[in-house]
Design a protein around this motif. Structure first.
Motif, PDB file in Angstrom:
ATOM      1  N   ASP A  68     -55.433 -28.278  -0.208  1.00 48.09           N
ATOM      2  CA  ASP A  68     -54.714 -29.223  -1.122  1.00 48.09           C
ATOM      3  C   ASP A  68     -53.535 -28.549  -1.544  1.00 48.09           C
ATOM      4  OD1 ASP A  68     -53.574 -31.154  -2.727  1.00 48.09           O
ATOM      5  OD2 ASP A  68     -55.855 -31.512  -3.707  1.00 48.09           O
ATOM      6  N   ILE A  69     -52.331 -28.907  -1.044  1.00 50.35           N
ATOM      7  CA  ILE A  69     -51.209 -28.399  -1.510  1.00 50.35           C
ATOM      8  C   ILE A  69     -50.652 -28.642  -2.935  1.00 50.35           C
ATOM      9  CG2 ILE A  69     -50.141 -28.250   0.871  1.00 50.35           C
ATOM     10  CD1 ILE A  69     -48.186 -30.445  -0.019  1.00 50.35           C
ATOM     11  N   ARG A  70     -51.412 -29.244  -3.424  1.00 47.01           N
ATOM     12  CA  ARG A  70     -51.033 -29.814  -4.910  1.00 47.01           C
ATOM     13  C   ARG A  70     -51.590 -28.508  -5.917  1.00 47.01           C
ATOM     14  NH1 ARG A  70     -53.131 -35.704  -4.928  1.00 47.01           N
ATOM     15  NH2 ARG A  70     -54.954 -34.468  -4.130  1.00 47.01           N
ATOM     16  N   GLN A  71     -52.654 -27.772  -5.205  1.00 46.81           N
ATOM     17  CA  GLN A  71     -53.325 -26.858  -6.029  1.00 46.81           C
ATOM     18  C   GLN A  71     -52.944 -25.523  -5.704  1.00 46.81           C
ATOM     19  OE1 GLN A  71     -55.587 -27.803  -8.146  1.00 46.81           O
ATOM     20  NE2 GLN A  71     -55.225 -30.141  -7.491  1.00 46.81           N
ATOM     21  N   GLU A  72     -52.299 -24.815  -6.959  1.00 42.41           N
ATOM     22  CA  GLU A  72     -51.470 -23.686  -6.840  1.00 42.41           C
ATOM     23  C   GLU A  72     -52.309 -22.321  -6.293  1.00 42.41           C
ATOM     24  OE1 GLU A  72     -48.555 -20.881  -9.643  1.00 42.41           O
ATOM     25  OE2 GLU A  72     -50.214 -21.961 -10.565  1.00 42.41           O
ATOM     26  N   GLU A  73     -53.392 -22.203  -6.842  1.00 40.92           N
ATOM     27  CA  GLU A  73     -54.525 -21.199  -6.203  1.00 40.92           C
ATOM     28  C   GLU A  73     -54.911 -21.510  -4.674  1.00 40.92           C
ATOM     29  OE1 GLU A  73     -58.752 -19.064  -7.390  1.00 40.92           O
ATOM     30  OE2 GLU A  73     -57.618 -20.361  -8.745  1.00 40.92           O
ATOM     31  N   ALA A  74     -55.122 -22.750  -4.316  1.00 42.08           N
ATOM     32  CA  ALA A  74     -55.427 -23.070  -3.010  1.00 42.08           C
ATOM     33  C   ALA A  74     -54.301 -22.544  -2.212  1.00 42.08           C
ATOM     34  CB  ALA A  74     -55.712 -24.367  -2.693  1.00 42.08           C
ATOM     35  N   VAL A  75     -52.939 -23.107  -2.358  1.00 41.49           N
ATOM     36  CA  VAL A  75     -51.873 -22.675  -1.767  1.00 41.49           C
ATOM     37  C   VAL A  75     -51.746 -20.990  -1.530  1.00 41.49           C
ATOM     38  CG1 VAL A  75     -49.322 -22.761  -1.515  1.00 41.49           C
ATOM     39  CG2 VAL A  75     -50.439 -24.653  -2.109  1.00 41.49           C
ATOM     40  N   GLN A  76     -51.767 -20.230  -2.795  1.00 44.99           N
ATOM     41  CA  GLN A  76     -51.638 -18.967  -2.421  1.00 44.99           C
ATOM     42  C   GLN A  76     -52.631 -18.242  -1.827  1.00 44.99           C
ATOM     43  OE1 GLN A  76     -52.184 -18.414  -6.871  1.00 44.99           O
ATOM     44  NE2 GLN A  76     -49.952 -17.929  -7.205  1.00 44.99           N
ATOM     45  N   THR A  77     -53.668 -18.991  -1.830  1.00 49.09           N
ATOM     46  CA  THR A  77     -54.905 -18.355  -0.845  1.00 49.09           C
ATOM     47  C   THR A  77     -54.727 -18.482   0.685  1.00 49.09           C
ATOM     48  OG1 THR A  77     -56.484 -18.491  -2.713  1.00 49.09           O
ATOM     49  CG2 THR A  77     -57.444 -18.383  -0.459  1.00 49.09           C
ATOM     50  N   THR A  78     -54.203 -19.898   0.947  1.00 46.52           N
ATOM     51  CA  THR A  78     -54.043 -20.229   2.244  1.00 46.52           C
ATOM     52  C   THR A  78     -52.944 -19.563   2.835  1.00 46.52           C
ATOM     53  OG1 THR A  78     -54.992 -22.806   1.722  1.00 46.52           O
ATOM     54  CG2 THR A  78     -53.366 -22.196   3.505  1.00 46.52           C
TER      55      THR A  78
ATOM     56  N   PHE B 227     -42.774 -27.518  -3.197  1.00 47.10           N
ATOM     57  CA  PHE B 227     -42.216 -26.342  -4.124  1.00 47.10           C
ATOM     58  C   PHE B 227     -43.524 -25.158  -4.023  1.00 47.10           C
ATOM     59  CE2 PHE B 227     -43.182 -24.046  -8.095  1.00 47.10           C
ATOM     60  CZ  PHE B 227     -42.269 -22.927  -8.044  1.00 47.10           C
ATOM     61  N   LEU B 228     -44.616 -25.414  -3.930  1.00 48.47           N
ATOM     62  CA  LEU B 228     -45.643 -24.271  -4.098  1.00 48.47           C
ATOM     63  C   LEU B 228     -45.824 -23.421  -2.797  1.00 48.47           C
ATOM     64  CD1 LEU B 228     -48.491 -25.708  -6.211  1.00 48.47           C
ATOM     65  CD2 LEU B 228     -46.864 -24.116  -6.917  1.00 48.47           C
ATOM     66  N   MET B 229     -45.715 -24.374  -1.578  1.00 45.66           N
ATOM     67  CA  MET B 229     -45.662 -23.777  -0.149  1.00 45.66           C
ATOM     68  C   MET B 229     -44.497 -23.124  -0.030  1.00 45.66           C
ATOM     69  SD  MET B 229     -48.291 -24.604   1.489  1.00 45.66           S
ATOM     70  CE  MET B 229     -47.636 -23.723   3.126  1.00 45.66           C
ATOM     71  N   ALA B 230     -43.287 -23.542  -0.231  1.00 50.76           N
ATOM     72  CA  ALA B 230     -42.073 -22.770  -0.052  1.00 50.76           C
ATOM     73  C   ALA B 230     -42.227 -21.306  -0.757  1.00 50.76           C
ATOM     74  CB  ALA B 230     -40.928 -23.554  -0.526  1.00 50.76           C
ATOM     75  N   ARG B 231     -42.598 -21.610  -2.199  1.00 54.77           N
ATOM     76  CA  ARG B 231     -42.382 -20.341  -2.928  1.00 54.77           C
ATOM     77  C   ARG B 231     -43.375 -19.295  -2.452  1.00 54.77           C
ATOM     78  NH1 ARG B 231     -45.316 -20.432  -8.516  1.00 54.77           N
ATOM     79  NH2 ARG B 231     -47.407 -20.180  -6.958  1.00 54.77           N
ATOM     80  N   GLU B 232     -44.768 -19.765  -1.996  1.00 52.14           N
ATOM     81  CA  GLU B 232     -45.598 -18.758  -1.528  1.00 52.14           C
ATOM     82  C   GLU B 232     -45.069 -18.073  -0.190  1.00 52.14           C
ATOM     83  OE1 GLU B 232     -47.923 -17.285  -3.103  1.00 52.14           O
ATOM     84  OE2 GLU B 232     -47.221 -18.271  -4.951  1.00 52.14           O
TER      85      GLU B 232
ATOM     86  N   GLY C 215     -35.831 -35.052  -6.123  1.00 55.87           N
ATOM     87  CA  GLY C 215     -36.113 -33.566  -6.642  1.00 55.87           C
ATOM     88  C   GLY C 215     -36.079 -32.569  -5.531  1.00 55.87           C
ATOM     89  N   MET C 216     -36.720 -33.117  -4.302  1.00 55.51           N
ATOM     90  CA  MET C 216     -36.674 -32.083  -3.289  1.00 55.51           C
ATOM     91  C   MET C 216     -35.464 -31.695  -2.745  1.00 55.51           C
ATOM     92  SD  MET C 216     -38.691 -30.113  -1.583  1.00 55.51           S
ATOM     93  CE  MET C 216     -40.420 -30.653  -1.710  1.00 55.51           C
ATOM     94  N   VAL C 217     -34.643 -32.834  -2.573  1.00 52.76           N
ATOM     95  CA  VAL C 217     -33.194 -32.497  -2.122  1.00 52.76           C
ATOM     96  C   VAL C 217     -32.690 -31.277  -2.952  1.00 52.76           C
ATOM     97  CG1 VAL C 217     -31.004 -33.204  -1.651  1.00 52.76           C
ATOM     98  CG2 VAL C 217     -32.944 -34.674  -1.130  1.00 52.76           C
ATOM     99  N   SER C 218     -32.672 -31.568  -4.325  1.00 54.80           N
ATOM    100  CA  SER C 218     -32.169 -30.798  -4.917  1.00 54.80           C
ATOM    101  C   SER C 218     -32.924 -29.187  -5.115  1.00 54.80           C
ATOM    102  CB  SER C 218     -32.344 -31.059  -6.640  1.00 54.80           C
ATOM    103  OG  SER C 218     -31.609 -30.124  -7.669  1.00 54.80           O
ATOM    104  N   LEU C 219     -34.070 -29.249  -4.998  1.00 55.94           N
ATOM    105  CA  LEU C 219     -34.844 -28.042  -4.657  1.00 55.94           C
ATOM    106  C   LEU C 219     -34.338 -27.408  -3.308  1.00 55.94           C
ATOM    107  CD1 LEU C 219     -37.338 -26.024  -5.463  1.00 55.94           C
ATOM    108  CD2 LEU C 219     -38.792 -27.411  -3.952  1.00 55.94           C
TER     109      LEU C 219
END
Length: 294
Positions: free
Chosen positions: A71-81, A127-132, A168-172
């Motif tokens: 679930d890409i909305r969950q920060e810890e899940a994204v980091q672990t994945t 954002f979380l996926m890109a950052r990680e 927002g994603m275009v700006s990001l």
């Protein structure tokens, strides 16, 4: 049968490319094309049955693929994945931030919970996926990120939550392109317009007449295909786009250029068959959305 890509064989050989929302629609199509071009595709999504099905399709075609429910909305899940992907594959060369979703409703009927759900899926999750991917791999090795947004020019009436998130994603995209360039990372976006994708099957039946009429507002006179969107994504991931970053590539048949009072001329049947505008559909497993089968 196999994917018929317009790009040269083995274009992405040896690359590891993550596709979020890879279990259906544009994500599924893109995953097939990337695998057909030699990439190891990593599918991300919440529904493991969909990921398993698409992975099986790719393997059956001789492609290389793995998948991780997340679930890409969950920060810890994204980091672990992302950690698991890097451990298994060594690095991440590309990310296609495709996961998203919305529903039709006017602004006054959107609850705070509904608003947050769409923003978290279409903006925060990307954002979380890109950052990680950046922190755990691309910062050291470089890479390319393609964010999938939408036709937000002129706003998105009845989908204001999605329009806000996509803007927002275009700006990001532009910010990340500037901040991460020094690490050899390119960040771009693809903005699909009216695409005949399986995502349309999730709209309520009463939306059918509207969906069937939408092509008449497109100067090129038709819906786009999943393959046409995928081709834009592949181009931006490829070395041909090595000096393109911070850009948003529209795949919309010039729809935002339609102006009230301008007598738009629609292509006739012969024009629609000319090479310049006829549909490209290289996806051998593409299915026509149900709304167009009626």
């Amino acid at each position: 049968m196999s994917y018929t890509s317009i790009f040269k064989p083995h274009l992405l050989a040896g690359q590891v490319i993550v596709v979020t929302g890879g279990g259906s629609g544009i994500g599924r199509c893109t995953a097939h094309e990337l695998a057909a071009l030699g990439a190891h595709v990593v599918l991300i999504g919440r529904a493991i049955d969909k990921l398993h099905r698409v992975a099986g399709e790719i393997v059956a075609q001789g492609g290389r693929v793995s998948f991780h429910p997340c679930d890409i909305r969950q920060e810890e899940a994204v980091q672990t994945t992302v950690t698991a992907i890097v451990v298994a594959q060594g690095r991440i060369n590309g990310l296609v931030n495709n996961a998203g979703g919305q529903y039709i409703t006017p602004l006054e009927s959107i609850s705070a919970k509904g608003w947050e759900a769409v923003i978290n899926t279409n903006l925060t999750g990307g954002f979380l996926m890109a950052r990680e991917c950046y922190l755990q791999s691309m910062q050291a090795h470089g890479g390319s990120i393609v964010n999938i947004v939408a036709d937000i020019w002129g706003s998105m009436p009845s989908m204001g939550h999605s329009g806000a998130a996509r803007a927002g994603m275009v700006s990001l995209t532009e910010t990340a392109a500037a901040e991460w360039a020094h690490s050899g990372v390119r960040v771009n976006a693809v903005a699909p317009g009216y695409i005949a994708s399986s995502g349309m099957d999730h709209y309520p039946p009463e939306a059918g007449p509207m969906l069937r009429e939408m092509r008449h507002t497109v100067p090129l006179g038709r819906f786009g295909t999943e393959s046409e969107t995928s081709a834009a994504i592949v181009f931006l991931l490829s070395e041909a786009a090595n000096f393109i970053s911070g850009a948003t590539l529209r795949v919309d048949g010039a729809r935002p250029q339609v102006r009230m009072g301008w007598p738009m001329q629609r292509p006739d049947a012969d024009a629609l068959q000319r090479d310049a505008i006829k549909p490209f559909d290289g996806f051998h497993l593409a299915a026509t959305p149900r709304v167009f089968q009626e």
